[in-house]
Design a protein around this motif. Sequence first.
Motif, PDB file in Angstrom:
ATOM      1  N   UNK A 184      43.960  36.639  46.587  1.00 11.42           N
ATOM      2  CA  UNK A 184      44.624  37.498  45.824  1.00 11.42           C
ATOM      3  C   UNK A 184      43.805  38.458  45.009  1.00 11.42           C
ATOM      4  N   UNK A 185      42.811  38.089  44.376  1.00  9.24           N
ATOM      5  CA  UNK A 185      42.069  38.705  43.396  1.00  9.24           C
ATOM      6  C   UNK A 185      41.263  39.808  44.121  1.00  9.24           C
ATOM      7  N   UNK A 186      40.843  39.590  45.615  1.00  7.50           N
ATOM      8  CA  UNK A 186      39.830  40.196  46.228  1.00  7.50           C
ATOM      9  C   UNK A 186      40.731  41.387  46.730  1.00  7.50           C
ATOM     10  N   UNK A 187      41.793  41.550  46.941  1.00  9.38           N
ATOM     11  CA  UNK A 187      42.577  42.742  47.524  1.00  9.38           C
ATOM     12  C   UNK A 187      42.453  43.767  46.338  1.00  9.38           C
ATOM     13  N   UNK A 188      42.376  45.044  47.186  1.00  8.56           N
ATOM     14  CA  UNK A 188      42.428  46.161  46.279  1.00  8.56           C
ATOM     15  C   UNK A 188      43.792  46.521  45.657  1.00  8.56           C
ATOM     16  N   UNK A 189      43.605  47.379  44.625  1.00 10.71           N
ATOM     17  CA  UNK A 189      44.370  47.486  43.784  1.00 10.71           C
ATOM     18  C   UNK A 189      46.031  48.144  44.424  1.00 10.71           C
ATOM     19  N   UNK A 190      45.754  48.808  45.654  1.00  8.63           N
ATOM     20  CA  UNK A 190      46.792  49.253  46.385  1.00  8.63           C
ATOM     21  C   UNK A 190      47.644  48.192  46.805  1.00  8.63           C
ATOM     22  N   UNK A 191      47.072  47.210  47.120  1.00  7.14           N
ATOM     23  CA  UNK A 191      47.671  45.886  47.535  1.00  7.14           C
ATOM     24  C   UNK A 191      48.315  45.050  46.654  1.00  7.14           C
ATOM     25  N   UNK A 192      47.764  44.990  45.551  1.00  6.70           N
ATOM     26  CA  UNK A 192      48.048  43.762  44.539  1.00  6.70           C
ATOM     27  C   UNK A 192      48.611  44.634  43.188  1.00  6.70           C
ATOM     28  N   UNK A 193      49.738  44.184  42.843  1.00  5.16           N
ATOM     29  CA  UNK A 193      50.336  44.653  41.795  1.00  5.16           C
ATOM     30  C   UNK A 193      49.723  44.220  40.653  1.00  5.16           C
ATOM     31  N   UNK A 194      49.992  44.671  39.356  1.00  4.83           N
ATOM     32  CA  UNK A 194      49.430  44.170  37.891  1.00  4.83           C
ATOM     33  C   UNK A 194      49.893  42.743  37.935  1.00  4.83           C
ATOM     34  N   UNK A 195      51.293  42.487  38.102  1.00  4.71           N
ATOM     35  CA  UNK A 195      51.938  41.024  38.073  1.00  4.71           C
ATOM     36  C   UNK A 195      51.166  40.174  38.813  1.00  4.71           C
ATOM     37  N   UNK A 196      50.929  40.400  39.925  1.00  3.62           N
ATOM     38  CA  UNK A 196      50.451  39.430  41.163  1.00  3.62           C
ATOM     39  C   UNK A 196      48.780  39.285  40.565  1.00  3.62           C
ATOM     40  N   UNK A 197      48.144  40.299  39.997  1.00  7.16           N
ATOM     41  CA  UNK A 197      46.774  39.917  40.013  1.00  7.16           C
ATOM     42  C   UNK A 197      46.659  39.226  38.328  1.00  7.16           C
ATOM     43  N   UNK A 198      47.550  39.298  37.550  1.00  2.04           N
ATOM     44  CA  UNK A 198      47.674  38.648  36.461  1.00  2.04           C
ATOM     45  C   UNK A 198      47.985  37.419  36.740  1.00  2.04           C
ATOM     46  N   UNK A 199      48.869  37.025  37.481  1.00  2.00           N
ATOM     47  CA  UNK A 199      49.256  35.631  37.702  1.00  2.00           C
ATOM     48  C   UNK A 199      48.246  34.890  38.243  1.00  2.00           C
ATOM     49  N   UNK A 200      47.571  35.451  39.399  1.00  2.00           N
ATOM     50  CA  UNK A 200      46.446  35.121  40.109  1.00  2.00           C
ATOM     51  C   UNK A 200      45.219  34.719  38.944  1.00  2.00           C
ATOM     52  N   UNK A 201      45.005  35.446  38.099  1.00  2.00           N
ATOM     53  CA  UNK A 201      43.844  35.369  37.044  1.00  2.00           C
ATOM     54  C   UNK A 201      44.526  34.160  36.157  1.00  2.00           C
ATOM     55  N   UNK A 202      45.804  33.967  35.736  1.00  2.00           N
ATOM     56  CA  UNK A 202      46.274  32.816  34.960  1.00  2.00           C
ATOM     57  C   UNK A 202      45.899  31.523  35.604  1.00  2.00           C
ATOM     58  N   UNK A 203      46.330  31.663  36.996  1.00  2.00           N
ATOM     59  CA  UNK A 203      46.507  30.394  37.906  1.00  2.00           C
ATOM     60  C   UNK A 203      45.132  29.870  37.958  1.00  2.00           C
ATOM     61  N   UNK A 204      44.016  30.712  38.120  1.00  2.00           N
ATOM     62  CA  UNK A 204      42.792  30.497  38.546  1.00  2.00           C
ATOM     63  C   UNK A 204      41.871  29.875  37.088  1.00  2.00           C
ATOM     64  N   UNK A 205      42.478  30.599  36.057  1.00  2.00           N
ATOM     65  CA  UNK A 205      42.066  30.108  34.666  1.00  2.00           C
ATOM     66  C   UNK A 205      42.511  28.616  34.427  1.00  2.00           C
ATOM     67  N   UNK A 206      43.660  28.352  34.619  1.00  2.00           N
ATOM     68  CA  UNK A 206      44.366  27.172  34.283  1.00  2.00           C
ATOM     69  C   UNK A 206      43.549  25.972  35.338  1.00  2.00           C
TER      70      UNK A 206
END
Length: 88
Positions: A9-31
């Motif tokens: 999810x994080x490696x997808x370009x900004x055109x494919x990933x919304x801000x909410x999805x990127x934020x959720x992926x970062x939070x999940x990875x951090x947890x």
Amino acid sequence: ELVSLMVTQLSRGSAHASVARRDAALKTLGRIASNTVHVANPYLQYPRLLGGLVKILKSEQSVPVRRETIRVLGILGALDPYRHKLLE
């Protein structure tokens, strides 16, 4: 399996990933990294992860996403530059 999904999810370009999805992926990875022993392994298992996180810092306009990216980088910790070069 979850880490693999988050890295994808994080490696997808900004055109494919919304801000909410990127934020959720970062939070999940951090947890996942902070609550398991999966701290240094993501850099080794996913060599493009560090570059992807740095790319998010350079290109993302959303302050919460940038803040979460910095937090995840702190949780994952440092990687030996020599070892990172070998992985690339």
